[in-house]
Enzyme design. Structure first.
Site, mmCIF file in Angstrom:
data_model
loop_
_atom_site.group_PDB
_atom_site.id
_atom_site.type_symbol
_atom_site.label_atom_id
_atom_site.label_comp_id
_atom_site.label_asym_id
_atom_site.label_seq_id
_atom_site.Cartn_x
_atom_site.Cartn_y
_atom_site.Cartn_z
ATOM 1 N N LYS A 1 -0.111 14.596 1.327
ATOM 2 C CA LYS A 1 -1.823 14.875 1.024
ATOM 3 C C LYS A 1 -1.862 16.383 0.815
ATOM 4 O O LYS A 1 -2.823 16.721 0.058
ATOM 5 C CB LYS A 1 -2.548 14.164 1.987
ATOM 6 C CG LYS A 1 -2.490 12.810 2.029
ATOM 7 C CD LYS A 1 -3.385 12.063 3.030
ATOM 8 C CE LYS A 1 -3.032 10.752 3.293
ATOM 9 N NZ LYS A 1 -3.714 9.998 2.314
ATOM 10 N N LYS B 1 -15.361 7.579 -3.133
ATOM 11 C CA LYS B 1 -16.603 7.649 -2.375
ATOM 12 C C LYS B 1 -17.327 8.992 -3.005
ATOM 13 O O LYS B 1 -18.295 9.126 -3.055
ATOM 14 C CB LYS B 1 -16.434 7.769 -1.095
ATOM 15 C CG LYS B 1 -15.756 6.500 -0.532
ATOM 16 C CD LYS B 1 -15.194 6.465 0.921
ATOM 17 C CE LYS B 1 -14.440 4.952 1.090
ATOM 18 N NZ LYS B 1 -13.694 5.298 2.569
ATOM 19 N N HIS C 1 0.883 -1.189 0.040
ATOM 20 C CA HIS C 1 -0.122 0.097 -0.212
ATOM 21 C C HIS C 1 0.831 1.248 -0.052
ATOM 22 O O HIS C 1 0.284 2.533 0.273
ATOM 23 C CB HIS C 1 -0.845 0.009 1.361
ATOM 24 C CG HIS C 1 -1.968 -1.074 1.179
ATOM 25 N ND1 HIS C 1 -3.335 -0.939 0.840
ATOM 26 C CD2 HIS C 1 -1.744 -2.362 1.688
ATOM 27 C CE1 HIS C 1 -3.910 -1.833 1.046
ATOM 28 N NE2 HIS C 1 -2.883 -2.884 1.554
ATOM 29 N N THR D 1 -8.967 6.001 -1.690
ATOM 30 C CA THR D 1 -10.410 5.358 -1.723
ATOM 31 C C THR D 1 -11.522 6.361 -1.449
ATOM 32 O O THR D 1 -12.590 6.399 -2.077
ATOM 33 C CB THR D 1 -10.679 4.253 -0.722
ATOM 34 O OG1 THR D 1 -10.111 4.626 0.532
ATOM 35 C CG2 THR D 1 -9.712 2.868 -1.354
ATOM 36 N N LYS E 1 -9.433 13.316 4.788
ATOM 37 C CA LYS E 1 -8.372 12.349 4.869
ATOM 38 C C LYS E 1 -7.537 12.575 6.144
ATOM 39 O O LYS E 1 -7.246 13.554 6.663
ATOM 40 C CB LYS E 1 -7.948 12.308 3.713
ATOM 41 C CG LYS E 1 -7.115 13.684 2.845
ATOM 42 C CD LYS E 1 -6.359 13.698 1.652
ATOM 43 C CE LYS E 1 -7.391 13.704 0.763
ATOM 44 N NZ LYS E 1 -7.229 12.585 -0.227
ATOM 45 N N ARG E 2 -6.664 11.552 6.441
ATOM 46 C CA ARG E 2 -5.525 11.750 7.127
ATOM 47 C C ARG E 2 -4.875 13.040 7.069
ATOM 48 O O ARG E 2 -4.687 13.387 5.832
ATOM 49 C CB ARG E 2 -4.615 10.585 7.504
ATOM 50 C CG ARG E 2 -5.339 9.443 8.140
ATOM 51 C CD ARG E 2 -5.613 9.712 9.581
ATOM 52 N NE ARG E 2 -4.377 9.937 10.347
ATOM 53 C CZ ARG E 2 -3.986 8.817 11.251
ATOM 54 N NH1 ARG E 2 -4.638 7.720 11.416
ATOM 55 N NH2 ARG E 2 -2.955 9.124 11.890
#
Ligand code: 26Q
Length: 822
Positions: free
Chosen positions: A560, A666, A363, A662, A554-555
């Site tokens: 990110k 969504k 991952h 992911t 998200k985290r």
């Protein structure tokens, strides 16, 4: 004739009503008059659980048959989210139950809100495991999930003065109606000590492990029911307890406190989930957790296999074991130990079995995130496993030596032991060598694996490498979280989409349909209003439901790039300050996510978001054209109203850093448009929905590499780009920190002097792209068409599709339908 329903599995409304009342009385010990909402929730949960039992038991009976191959999904994390809502949907009794509780004057939504979700995961990887368990059941695949029953899951996040504060997650405090402990199936797990060679009765050389401590593993089983099928698979999570008998001596010698110490030590093992989504190097307790649940799982599988009369040489025909990242990779050594030391298989036969058993999913690409354990630590905790790993390594390197003709540098790179400095066991290498299949989680990621972190293994075994693009379950991530949109879809194309998500493509026919567009917009507006109400009530911030909902949940991580989003907000704010009458699209920026408790920079990113929010939200000049909201305690429960309400989904990681994502799926499934980089699954989402329905910006991986090789200098970008400079200077000036110029200095310095994630290089492209987003949002019909087309074309990203691929290409398992026997 009158059919009398079984009181504990009947689905008639009268039976349901009576069951809830009975459970309230007999399990909660309450009358309705004195019952709390939680009592009613527990009564209802137990009512649903009763109805799962016939399905669950028949499923288990089926799998005991010897010819059935079962998937064992090994994961240190399962981020399930609340059970009740999804179980009602999958059993097809949501409306019935809503009616039954309404008759007692209760709203189902209030009962659903009572559930404390099991937060047994950090983020994407744990949630993926949960989606996969749901799809496995829906597809009627025999499967069992193995993991850890953490007493404390991922921490609850509170915000104090805009800073993250971690609060213990006490998910078990009111009891957990969804699990059944199985103390009769406990197993023993050994730690530490030493090994000893001996000759067995047949004169063969053997090794025995004399451990220093023993811990008991007790399984707790949770049913995972599929959608409109009887199949109800088991999630088996292990809890550590003291192995009393091991300490009997201590009691006999009167060392009562010593024995109690041992008990406390044992129970400590499964106390808490590590709240990092990157490995922190060398925490012994983490390795103990990993080995503990892996050993429990494999002992359990071996017992099941032998109990059904199976021969261990055929173990791989009974179980296909998937390793969810390297966290359970020690399974390769543990299965070898069990087969060779405990069950006396010859090494080569055991190795055949092991390799045929395991598949490995990677991952991550970040080399610093590859799990490795200092050799002395590993050897002191698992002395026998270290010997086995040496043996595996020797045989493996002999094989590799032939392939690479003695290229010693290659061999050093491939070795299961990192000997470049301090010595380590490389878990990814162990997983690769011990598995017959290795996969990444998006096309781009799988390609990059072959070119970067697992390059040498790819050269050796190209046939082992596969891609399995992630997916999400449409039951939770559309049907449950967005009932209004689901109903509209069903009214137009029927219900098949729930299990055949590709059917959503039929919506393409309505993309230009004025009436359908109107309904689509009306629903988006209604769910935005719901979220706005929720934000008003919980955070006391008024937001405009007609504004563009621009969401990044998200985290919190530098890669990110939540702070790139912040730079955009400040840029818009500066435009307003320069020209108060400027005509801009009103936007509501919504953030959510947890920072690892020790990740100082991520915590500072939260503080900068909340600080900018405080200033912008309260500046009268802004006239409510920009609002910034940080939703505290982002988790599965809190995320469910968020995805449906998004107009724009932020997927803005530096190219090459996000393995898949992911959340991106969504959002798009729920009709949000994406602003994103060519990273992870964004690439495939853009391909699927059409480039014209996706807002792409930013450097490609190749450009990122080039820029970094040619000596990236963020300082130049800062000086060359006036809007960027102005935004950064405003942070630096103390404007958002009550004049405190020190507060955000680490963040600003990191950007201007280092910028490892290339925010400054991507800034202009991002701002330009955001301007296009704003213009497009004003063309209401165009936007609506794009939104419809996003949903219509997301069928591929169902976890059902992903699981079918795993079944075909890696596990070689097929569905078995479960019959309900009376
Ligand atoms: C390992 C060792 C010690 C302590 C912690 C860990 C640890 C724990 C969790 C390491 C990594 C994780 C979680 C990683 C994760 O969530 N990765 C995400 O996986 C998703 C599902 O494949 C992808 O979509 C995301 O891109 C990826 O970041």
């Amino acid at each position: 004739s009158i059919q009398v329903e079984d009181d504990r599995s009947g689905l008639g409304i009268e039976t349901l009503r009576r069951a809830i009342a009975d459970n309230l009385f007999y399990l909660q010990g309450k009358w309705p008059e004195i019952a709390t909402l939680n009592d009613f929730y527990m009564a209802l949960a137990n009512t649903v659980r009763d109805r799962l039992m016939p399905r669950w038991l028949n499923t288990i009976r089926n799998y005991r048959r010897s010819e059935v191959r079962v998937v064992a999904y090994l994961s240190a994390e399962f981020l399930l989210g609340p059970h009740l809502g999804i179980k009602l949907i999958n059993l097809g009794i949501e409306e019935l139950v809503r009616q039954a509780v309404a008759d007692s004057g209760l709203a189902l939504e209030d009962l659903l809100a009572q559930e404390e979700e099991p937060g047994l995961g950090n983020g994407g990887l744990g949630r993926l495991a949960a989606c996969y368990m749901e799809s496995l059941a829906t597809l009627e695949i025999p499967a069992i999930g193995y993991g850890i029953r953490y007493e404390f899951g991922i921490f609850d996040q509170e915000l104090r003065d805009g800073w993250q504060v971690e609060v213990t997650d006490k998910w078990l405090q009111y009891g957990n109606p969804w699990e059944i402990p199985r103390p009769e199936s406990a197993v023993m797990v050994r730690f530490g000590g030493r090994t000893e060679a001996y000759t067995d009765d047949e004169g063969a050389y053997r090794v025995r492990w004399i451990p220093a401590r023993v811990v008991k593993g007790v399984p707790y089983d949770t049913p995972i029911v599929g959608y409109y099928v009887n199949t109800t698979n088991t999630l088996r999570l292990w809890r550590a307890e003291a192995a009393e008998s091991f300490n009997f001596q201590a009691f006999n010698q009167g060392d009562y406190y010593g024995a109690v110490d041992q008990k406390i030590y044992s129970e400590n093992l499964t106390k808490v989930l590590y709240p990092n989504d990157e490995p922190l190097q060398g925490k012994q307790l983490r390795l103990e957790q990993q080995y503990f649940f892996v050993s429990c799982a494999l002992q359990d599988m071996i017992r099941l296999h032998r109990g059904a009369g199976g021969d261990l040489r055929q173990f791989h025909q009974k179980f296909a074991v998937q390793l969810n990242d390297t966290h359970p990779a020690v399974a390769v050594a543990e299965l070898m130990r069990l087969l060779v030391d405990e069950h006396r298989l010859p090494w080569d036969a055991a190795w055949e079995v092991s390799q045929s058993t395991f598949g490995f999913t990677n991952h991550t690409l970040l080399p610093e995130a590859l799990e490795k354990w200092p050799l002395p630590l590993f050897g002191s905790l698992l002395p026998r496993h270290l010997e086995i790993i040496y043996e595996i390594n020797q045989r493996f390197l002999d094989q590799a030596r032939v392939h690479f003709l003695g290229d010693s540098q290659k061999l050093a790179q491939l070795s299961l032991i990192d000997e470049s400095g301090e010595r380590y066991v490389r878990m990814a290498h162990l997983a690769c060598v011990g598995s017959h299949a290795i996969n990444g989680v998006a096309e781009l990621h799988s390609e990059l694996l072959k070119q970067t972190v697992l390059k040498d293994f790819y050269q050796l075994w190209p046939q082992k490498f596969q891609n399995k693009t992630n997916g999400v379950t449409p039951r939770r991530w559309l049907l449950l979280c967005n009932p209004r949109l689901s109903q509209l879809i069903t009214e137009h194309i029927g219900t098949d989409w729930v299990c055949q998500l590709e059917q959503l493509r039929q919506l393409e026919a309505y993309a230009e349909d004025r009436e359908f567009q109107r309904q689509w917009r009306q629903i988006k507006r209604a769910v935005k209003q719901d979220l706005a109400d929720h934000i008003q009530q919980t955070l006391n911030i008024a937001i405009n439901p007609d504004s563009l909902f621009d969401i990044q949940v998200k985290r919190i991580h530098e890669y990110k790039r939540q702070h790139l989003n912040v730079l955009h907000i400040i840029t818009l704010y500066n435009r307003i300050r320069r020209n108060p009458d400027i005509d801009i699209v009103p936007r509501t920026f919504i953030f959510g996510g947890k920072a690892a408790p020790g990740y100082i920079m991520a915590k500072l990113m939260i503080k900068v978001i909340t600080s900018v929010a405080e200033v912008v939200n309260n500046d009268p000049q802004v006239c409510d054209r920009i609002k910034v909201v940080f939703l505290p305690d982002y988790n599965v429960t809190n995320s469910q109203p968020v995805y449906p309400a998004a107009d724009l989904s932020e997927q803005i990681s530096t190219a090459g850093k996000e393995a898949s994502g992911t959340g991106n799926m969504k959002f798009s499934l729920n009709g949000a448009l994406t602003i994103g980089t060519l990273d992870g699954a964004n690439v495939e989402i853009r391909q699927a929905v059409g480039a014209e329905n996706f807002f792409l910006f930013g450097l490609t991986i190749e450009e990122v590499q080039q820029l970094q090789e040619s000596g990236y200098n963020p300082w130049d970008y800062y000086n060359r780009t006036p809007d960027l400079k102005e935004a950064i200077n405003l942070i630096n000036s103390g404007f958002f920190s009550h004049g405190n110029r020190e507060l955000f200095k680490p963040l600003v310095d990191s950007l201007v002097y280092d910028d490892p994630y290339l925010l400054l290089a991507d800034y202009s492209a991002y701002i330009d792209c955001q301007d296009t987003v704003g213009q497009r949002f004003r063309e209401t019909d165009t936007w609506t068409r794009m939104s419809i087309l996003n949903s219509a074309r997301m069928g591929y990203f169902s976890s059902d599709r992903a699981i079918r691929e795993y079944c075909q290409d890696i596990w070689h398992v097929t569905p078995i339908s479960v019959q309900l026997k009376p």
